[in-house]
Write an enzyme that holds these catalytic residues in place. Structure first.
Site, mmCIF file in Angstrom:
data_model
loop_
_atom_site.group_PDB
_atom_site.id
_atom_site.type_symbol
_atom_site.label_atom_id
_atom_site.label_comp_id
_atom_site.label_asym_id
_atom_site.label_seq_id
_atom_site.Cartn_x
_atom_site.Cartn_y
_atom_site.Cartn_z
ATOM 1 N N GLY A 15 66.001 98.423 9.580
ATOM 2 C CA GLY A 15 64.694 97.801 10.571
ATOM 3 C C GLY A 15 65.215 96.919 11.463
ATOM 4 O O GLY A 15 66.437 96.456 11.729
ATOM 5 N N CYS A 127 60.011 84.894 5.746
ATOM 6 C CA CYS A 127 60.099 84.322 7.092
ATOM 7 C C CYS A 127 58.843 83.079 7.168
ATOM 8 O O CYS A 127 59.112 82.060 7.864
ATOM 9 C CB CYS A 127 59.673 85.195 8.211
ATOM 10 N N ASN A 267 59.474 85.715 13.528
ATOM 11 C CA ASN A 267 59.458 85.716 12.288
ATOM 12 C C ASN A 267 61.066 86.330 11.820
ATOM 13 O O ASN A 267 61.639 86.028 10.814
ATOM 14 C CB ASN A 267 58.650 86.681 11.669
#
Length: 291
Positions: A15, A127, A267
């Site tokens: 991802g 994050c 993030n």
């Protein structure tokens, strides 16, 4: 400069998080991206990884264990991570967990980065944890926190499928890390995935109820902590800091400055930058031991 060969690194997960990691590894002086393992040959991320020159596989952890890897970055999901550690625990590799699984040694570079030198299983917390814990560490050292509340806001476009599936784990693991690393008795973490356009940068609102606050020293400490984080994540900023009686309020925001990521994906940038930094620190410590 060391003449030792670069460490072979693998990324599990294709991802946004995993592909940004792969890009960072191609620019590392101590590691090379030897493999990116995803779930499907149709995954866009695997095609991007291949264009970067990384080998790709849909074989998951089985592909990693047979590839002669030294360092593994797990950017998959919290539910899968325990099996990944079980498969690698006896292999002598360094495993960095970027999922909120809460396993491994929780490490934030500017808080307890030295722990990366001796542990082979590192947790990057989340994050949100990477964003707020540098500030909360300063708070805990300059006063006595009694309650900490954290509210993070992330752009919908930078929250992938695994992030959405792991929201409960994200909250639980971030709360646990806040309590453990600051010794605060009570903590609460909340998060919002924002569909707003233009997409907002990654942001965390922090509220602390504390005693013994010395505002001047606190501000100086927070400024120093922010400077230390910017050494590896230049888009990190403490946008506001207010002290009133026994209440501390701060806003932390992270803008992605790497160039490969959209600005709102702070993030992704802060956790990936921290992960690569910690892996390099571990490698440097191991090299010193062998001299």
């Amino acid at each position: 400069m060391s003449n030792r060969p670069q460490l072979r690194a693998a990324v599990i997960g294709a991802g946004m998080l995993g592909i940004d990691l792969a890009g960072r590894l191609t620019r590392s002086t101590t590691m090379t991206c030897a493999l990116v393992a995803g779930r499907s040959t149709s995954t866009t991320g695997l095609r991007l990884a291949a264009r970067m020159g990384c080998a790709t596989s849909t074989g998951g952890i089985d592909a990693v264990t047979g590839a002669g890897i030294d360092v593994v970055f797990d950017a998959s999901n919290a539910g899968a991570h325990p099996a990944h550690w079980a498969a690698l625990a006896s292999a002598g590799v360094l495993l960095l967990d970027l999922t909120p699984s809460s396993s491994g040694t929780m490490v934030v570079p500017t808080v307890n980065g030295f722990r990366a030198e001796s542990s082979r299983h590192l947790s990057l917390v989340s994050c949100g944890g990477q964003a707020v814990l540098p500030v909360l560490d300063v708070v805990a050292r300059h006063c006595t926190p009694e309650y900490i509340e954290v509210v993070t806001t992330v752009a919908s476009a930078s929250a992938g499928r695994a992030t959405r599936l792991n929201l409960d784990e994200y909250i639980a693991t971030t709360e646990y890390a806040v309590r453990r690393l600051t010794h605060v008795p009570r903590a609460k973490v909340m998060t919002t995935i924002s569909p707003a356009l233009p997409a907002p940068v990654f942001r965390a609102q922090v509220t602390v109820l504390a005693s013994g606050i010395r505002p001047g020293r606190l501000r100086a400490g927070v400024e120093a902590a922010a400077d230390a984080v910017r050494a590896f994540a230049p888009g990190f900023e403490v946008a506001s800091l207010a002290v009133e009686d026994q209440l501390i309020r701060a806003t932390v925001q992270v803008t992605a400055r790497d160039g490969r990521l959209p600005a709102y994906a702070g993030n992704v940038e802060i956790i990936n930058a921290a992960a690569v930094l910690l892996a390099e620190r571990h490698a440097a410590a191991r090299e010193v031991e062998t001299l």
